[in-house]
Write a protein that holds these residues in place. Structure first.
Motif, PDB file in Angstrom:
ATOM      1  N   GLY A  48       0.845  -1.181   0.000  1.00 38.84           N
ATOM      2  CA  GLY A  48       0.000   0.000   0.000  1.00 38.84           C
ATOM      3  C   GLY A  48       0.879   1.228   0.000  1.00 38.84           C
ATOM      4  O   GLY A  48       1.728   1.376   0.876  1.00 38.84           O
ATOM      5  N   MET A  49       0.714   2.116  -0.978  1.00 36.29           N
ATOM      6  CA  MET A  49       1.578   3.296  -1.117  1.00 36.29           C
ATOM      7  C   MET A  49       0.765   4.575  -1.016  1.00 36.29           C
ATOM      8  O   MET A  49      -0.316   4.686  -1.586  1.00 36.29           O
ATOM      9  N   ASP A  50       1.311   5.541  -0.290  1.00 36.73           N
ATOM     10  CA  ASP A  50       0.647   6.835  -0.154  1.00 36.73           C
ATOM     11  C   ASP A  50       1.674   7.862   0.301  1.00 36.73           C
ATOM     12  O   ASP A  50       2.819   7.512   0.627  1.00 36.73           O
ATOM     13  N   LEU A  51       1.223   9.139   0.344  1.00 38.59           N
ATOM     14  CA  LEU A  51       2.056  10.220   0.870  1.00 38.59           C
ATOM     15  C   LEU A  51       1.390  10.858   2.083  1.00 38.59           C
ATOM     16  O   LEU A  51       1.607  12.032   2.369  1.00 38.59           O
ATOM     17  N   ASN A  52       0.583  10.091   2.782  1.00 37.08           N
ATOM     18  CA  ASN A  52      -0.052  10.556   4.006  1.00 37.08           C
ATOM     19  C   ASN A  52       0.526   9.760   5.166  1.00 37.08           C
ATOM     20  O   ASN A  52       0.119   8.623   5.417  1.00 37.08           O
ATOM     21  N   MET A  53       1.488  10.359   5.847  1.00 41.36           N
ATOM     22  CA  MET A  53       2.214   9.638   6.883  1.00 41.36           C
ATOM     23  C   MET A  53       1.307   9.201   8.032  1.00 41.36           C
ATOM     24  O   MET A  53       1.437   8.084   8.552  1.00 41.36           O
ATOM     25  N   GLU A  54       0.360  10.049   8.389  1.00 42.38           N
ATOM     26  CA  GLU A  54      -0.489   9.729   9.541  1.00 42.38           C
ATOM     27  C   GLU A  54      -1.386   8.529   9.257  1.00 42.38           C
ATOM     28  O   GLU A  54      -1.526   7.623  10.081  1.00 42.38           O
ATOM     29  N   GLU A  55      -1.991   8.503   8.067  1.00 45.36           N
ATOM     30  CA  GLU A  55      -2.843   7.366   7.733  1.00 45.36           C
ATOM     31  C   GLU A  55      -2.024   6.093   7.531  1.00 45.36           C
ATOM     32  O   GLU A  55      -2.458   4.996   7.897  1.00 45.36           O
ATOM     33  N   LEU A  56      -0.841   6.219   6.929  1.00 47.79           N
ATOM     34  CA  LEU A  56       0.007   5.034   6.749  1.00 47.79           C
ATOM     35  C   LEU A  56       0.450   4.469   8.092  1.00 47.79           C
ATOM     36  O   LEU A  56       0.515   3.251   8.273  1.00 47.79           O
ATOM     37  N   THR A  57       0.758   5.350   9.024  1.00 43.68           N
ATOM     38  CA  THR A  57       1.144   4.895  10.358  1.00 43.68           C
ATOM     39  C   THR A  57      -0.010   4.151  11.018  1.00 43.68           C
ATOM     40  O   THR A  57       0.169   3.107  11.662  1.00 43.68           O
ATOM     41  N   GLN A  58      -1.220   4.679  10.853  1.00 44.96           N
ATOM     42  CA  GLN A  58      -2.399   4.001  11.397  1.00 44.96           C
ATOM     43  C   GLN A  58      -2.598   2.652  10.721  1.00 44.96           C
ATOM     44  O   GLN A  58      -2.853   1.639  11.397  1.00 44.96           O
ATOM     45  N   ALA A  59      -2.479   2.609   9.400  1.00 49.11           N
ATOM     46  CA  ALA A  59      -2.651   1.347   8.670  1.00 49.11           C
ATOM     47  C   ALA A  59      -1.647   0.306   9.133  1.00 49.11           C
ATOM     48  O   ALA A  59      -1.983  -0.870   9.324  1.00 49.11           O
ATOM     49  N   THR A  60      -0.417   0.744   9.335  1.00 50.26           N
ATOM     50  CA  THR A  60       0.630  -0.175   9.788  1.00 50.26           C
ATOM     51  C   THR A  60       0.306  -0.729  11.170  1.00 50.26           C
ATOM     52  O   THR A  60       0.542  -1.906  11.454  1.00 50.26           O
ATOM     53  N   ARG A  61      -0.269   0.114  12.009  1.00 57.62           N
ATOM     54  CA  ARG A  61      -0.619  -0.294  13.377  1.00 57.62           C
ATOM     55  C   ARG A  61      -1.833  -1.217  13.402  1.00 57.62           C
ATOM     56  O   ARG A  61      -1.871  -2.201  14.154  1.00 57.62           O
TER      57      ARG A  61
END
Length: 253
Positions: free
Chosen positions: A103-116
């Motif tokens: 999953g690729m994006d440039l939204n660090m906050e949402e990516l951090t949530q997705a990873t968690r």
């Protein structure tokens, strides 16, 4: 065990755009708790978004059936979910262990949530600009499928985008664009931009209009797009509002 997150682009150049995007998401009620994220796409986070998530779920189910049709049972394949946001679709795509999903994006906050929130061994998230991240050279010729679900409108140049994606695909790979509008001509595109500009002004984030782009069907067709939503049955279901009113574009390379 949480999924992994790879940082392949410096965040600083994208911070302003991410801030605007976050403000829009908050104004629209789309900035979700972990619990609400886990419920997607079956459970809409708010009643006002119920119809949208019905459509998103049905688009996903149809895409999933397409992948099952195209691949032998148990055959490994690799997918890139570009513009994955909070990662709900990446997670659902990764429910089959024979797949490797990024999953690729440039939204660090949402990516951090997705990873968690989503923990699968075959699921990874990457913070990267698909058109400008040199570290992506290691992914050349990697993916069998690249899907953009409700995200192509954040890319200004369709030709440039597809050129970047082709590099990441294996021979015979495919790009799929889901749940995004394509306009019949330049006049319709300009009218759509004016509506978007008025909308973002109304919700208090007028600057976002400069980061939201409107693409036209003639350009997509010239680049080789096939509309998989062009059957009589699908058009009828769209008229009934059972399916979302968007094309499903496939590019094969």
């Amino acid at each position: 065990m949480p999924s992994s997150l790879l940082i392949a682009a410096p965040p600083a150049p994208y911070e302003q755009k991410e801030r605007l995007y976050r403000e829009v998401r908050q104004a629209e009620g789309r900035w979700l708790s972990d619990e609400a994220l886990r419920g997607l796409p079956e459970q809409a986070p708010y009643p006002a978004l119920r119809q949208e998530w019905r459509w998103r779920r049905r688009s996903f189910v149809r895409f999933e059936r397409y992948l099952e049709y195209k691949n032998r049972p148990g055959a490994p394949h690799r997918l890139l979910d570009l513009g994955c946001g909070n990662g709900w679709m990446s997670n659902r795509l990764a429910q089959y262990p024979q797949r490797t999903v990024w999953g690729m994006d440039l939204n660090m906050e949402e990516l951090t949530q997705a990873t968690r929130v989503f923990g699968r061994e075959n699921l990874r998230f990457i913070y990267a600009d698909v058109e400008n991240s040199p570290d992506l050279t290691q992914s050349v010729g990697t993916f069998d499928y690249i899907v953009l679900a409700a995200s192509v409108q954040y890319f200004p140049d369709l030709t440039r985008l597809l050129r970047s994606l082709q590099v990441l695909l294996r021979p015979g790979g495919e790009v799929h664009l889901l749940d995004s509008a394509f306009y019949p001509d330049e006049s319709a595109r300009k009218a759509a931009y004016q509506r978007s500009e008025a909308y973002y002004t109304r919700i208090g984030v007028p600057e976002m209009a400069g980061h939201y782009y409107h693409h036209v069907w003639p350009e997509a067709r010239q680049l080789g797009a096939e509309n998989l939503n062009a059957s009589v049955k699908t058009l009828f279901l769209q008229q009934l509002k059972w399916l979302p009113p968007f094309p499903w574009l496939r590019f094969r390379f």
